[in-house]
Design a protein around this motif. Structure first.
Motif, short mmCIF file in Angstrom:
data_model
loop_
_atom_site.label_atom_id
_atom_site.label_comp_id
_atom_site.label_asym_id
_atom_site.label_seq_id
_atom_site.Cartn_x
_atom_site.Cartn_y
_atom_site.Cartn_z
N VAL A 257 1.43 -4.60 6.33
CA VAL A 257 1.41 -3.89 5.24
C VAL A 257 2.62 -3.29 4.77
N ALA B 103 -4.74 -1.50 10.61
CA ALA B 103 -3.67 -2.60 10.30
C ALA B 103 -3.12 -2.98 11.44
N ASP B 104 -2.54 -4.25 11.56
CA ASP B 104 -1.78 -4.78 12.65
C ASP B 104 -0.23 -4.18 12.72
N LEU C 206 -7.98 -1.23 1.28
CA LEU C 206 -7.26 -1.86 2.47
C LEU C 206 -8.40 -1.75 3.49
N ASN D 129 0.67 -1.20 0.12
CA ASN D 129 -0.06 -0.04 0.07
C ASN D 129 0.91 0.98 0.02
N HIS E 39 -9.69 -9.39 9.98
CA HIS E 39 -9.92 -9.23 11.47
C HIS E 39 -10.90 -10.07 11.75
N ILE F 3 -8.74 -5.16 5.69
CA ILE F 3 -8.65 -5.29 7.11
C ILE F 3 -9.71 -5.72 7.99
N ALA G 243 -2.32 2.65 6.54
CA ALA G 243 -2.41 1.47 6.77
C ALA G 243 -2.95 1.64 8.51
N VAL H 29 -3.01 -8.35 9.67
CA VAL H 29 -2.78 -7.56 8.52
C VAL H 29 -1.25 -6.88 8.52
N SER I 165 2.56 -2.08 9.85
CA SER I 165 3.26 -1.62 8.89
C SER I 165 4.50 -1.21 8.80
#
Length: 492
Positions: free
Chosen positions: A195, A218-219, A179, A169, A187, A183, A213, A193, A221
């Motif tokens: 990124v 997101a978890d 995204l 991304n 989840h 996500i 992200a 996730v 990036s």
């Protein structure tokens, strides 16, 4: 975001104070900040005066409790993350940390096939099992786009035990997938996730850029601050949101592999770059995006040239193009009768313009915070001149683009293949063999084939094509046309 706090540059401020104390150094580095040393005379006194060792005043990257911790907290706030980690090994290291933090050996991770080589290296290091998904392909421009939400859904249905998914991304060519939906879907299945935002460190700082992200939830990036945020080369950051992945696991993974001799030049540059973007980023990118839009209008009028702009966006998700980063200039040049590789070379040798990368039909120019009206005008003027020189003089350059997007068949897991006995053979003799190494075209470093995949006629043909185009083809052997395959050499 607290803009008053974002004015602070704790590392740079502490480093500036430290270098003014005229300390007599009996620690490292060996130049001892001596202005008469060869390195000071070659690179400048400021460089060595900012080049320091970890001390109590300057904190320690592997166990930050002072100014580095403060800088990381400011970085997390600027990117909308719960936690941030400064990295001096680039986003290659950030990618590896994400995968090793999320996946144990044999764990499944869903990955688009157009990932950077660092992802494949992380798969080898972790022992995870890659579940490859195909990005959407634009055969007109000859590039890979994002992944469709439906593709992600189908893959999770087939592999509900996947531990993580890896998303780019944006892509190298500026394309962003949906995204937010990806996500949300992942989840629901407790899939982490991860990124790759190596080319998206600027995304949080203007609403017309694709979504960041971290702000979408997101978890993890990783973002190359040096690529688009203006810090020094090799400086990067890893971001984390609390939930699926434990922060202590991340810190342990970082300390497993990152240097204990962090460059304060890199750390201070990230500190300054973050503050600059937090305070001025919206204005900076408003101006840049305006310049980019005007330049793309000019380019769209040039005979034999086409350029991707915001009308490329397809919010219905039919082609994996949910959003587009307009600071990327994806310029199609094959109608000039030239390949992208030829244009890349011509612009460097005859116009003194260094592009980011080339593909068969396109070249990529990246606009960043250091660009001006003059630099962007120079780029556009060069293409206007190329059109006058080459358009209509010969037939458009054509090649079977689909050959370059074949999804190789996995025969052996990458880690198992990497550690298996191998033999070295000529590429012409490799048909039907299982590859024993990663073969990358650089830039951008996307593997043509990786350890454990089956070598086909199309792979061999693509390999030879890239060699003929004088691309940098990276594999283990320095001799061109020689690759490693699984199986011991019978002659040894």
């Amino acid at each position: 975001m607290n803009l008053e706090k974002q004015k602070l540059t704790p590392i740079f401020t502490a480093l500036s104070k430290y270098r003014e104390e005229n300390i007599v150094h009996f620690d490292v580095p060996g130049h001892k900040k001596n202005k008469d040393t060869f390195i000071a005379k070659a690179m400048g006194e400021d460089i060595i005066s900012f080049d320091a060792n970890s001390t109590k005043e300057l904190d320690m990257l592997s166990h930050p409790v002072g100014v580095i911790l403060e800088a990381e907290e400011l970085l997390a706030e600027a990117y909308g993350a719960d936690n941030a980690f400064m990295l001096v090994n680039g986003s290659t290291f950030g990618v590896q940390t994400m995968i090793l933090s999320a996946c144990a050996p044999k764990d499944k991770i869903i990955i688009p096939r157009n990932v950077h080589k660092s992802v494949i290296n992380a798969i080898i290091l972790s022992g995870a099992t890659p579940i490859f998904i195909q990005p959407e392909i634009d055969y007109n421009y000859g590039i890979a786009n994002g992944v469709k939400v439906e593709t992600v859904k189908e893959t999770i249905k087939a592999h509900p035990d996947a531990k993580a998914i890896f998303i780019i991304n944006p892509t190298y060519f500026g394309v962003a997938s949906d995204l937010r939906k990806i996500i949300k879907i992942c989840h629901r299945h407790n899939i982490a996730v991860l990124v790759d935002e190596a080319h998206g460190a600027h995304l949080p700082f203007h609403p017309y850029l694709p979504d960041c992200a971290m702000k979408l939830g997101a978890d993890m990036s990783t973002a190359s601050l040096h690529k688009t945020a203006g810090s020094l080369t090799q400086s990067s950051a890893l971001f984390h949101n609390e939930g699926i992945i434990d922060i202590n696991k991340i810190r342990g993974t970082i300390n497993l592999m990152q240097t204990t001799s962090a460059s304060y030049l890199l750390l201070a540059s990230m500190d300054i770059a973050r503050s600059n973007l937090a305070l001025k980023g919206k204005k900076i990118f408003a101006d840049l995006l305006k310049k980019c839009a005007e330049a793309k209008v000019r380019l769209s009028k040039v005979a034999g040239i086409s350029v991707i702009s915001e009308d490329y966006i397809d919010e219905n998700d039919e082609h994996g193009i949910y959003d587009f980063d307009d600071t990327k200039f994806v310029i199609k040049v094959n109608e000039l009768g030239l390949s992208g590789f030829q244009v890349y070379k011509i612009l460097k040798e005859e116009y003194n313009i260094q592009l980011e990368l080339a593909e068969s039909y396109v070249v990529l120019a990246v606009v960043g915070i250091g660009d001006t009206n003059e630099t962007i005008d120079t780029l556009v003027s060069a293409f206007e001149d190329l059109s006058k020189r080459f358009y209509g003089k010969k037939e458009p350059f054509k090649i079977e683009i689909s050959n370059f997007f074949e999804k190789p068949k996995t025969i052996v897991l990458p880690r198992d293949a990497y550690f298996s006995p191998k033999s070295t053979i000529c590429i012409d003799d490799a048909l039907g063999q299982v590859c024993g190494e990663s073969i990358m075209i650089y830039p951008p470093g996307i593997p043509l084939i990786i350890p454990g995949e089956l070598i086909t006629e199309k792979i061999i043909s693509s390999y030879k094509y890239y060699m003929e185009q004088n691309c940098v083809v990276m594999n283990d052997d320095e001799e061109q046309g020689i690759i490693k395959v699984l199986g011991e050499d019978e002659n040894e």
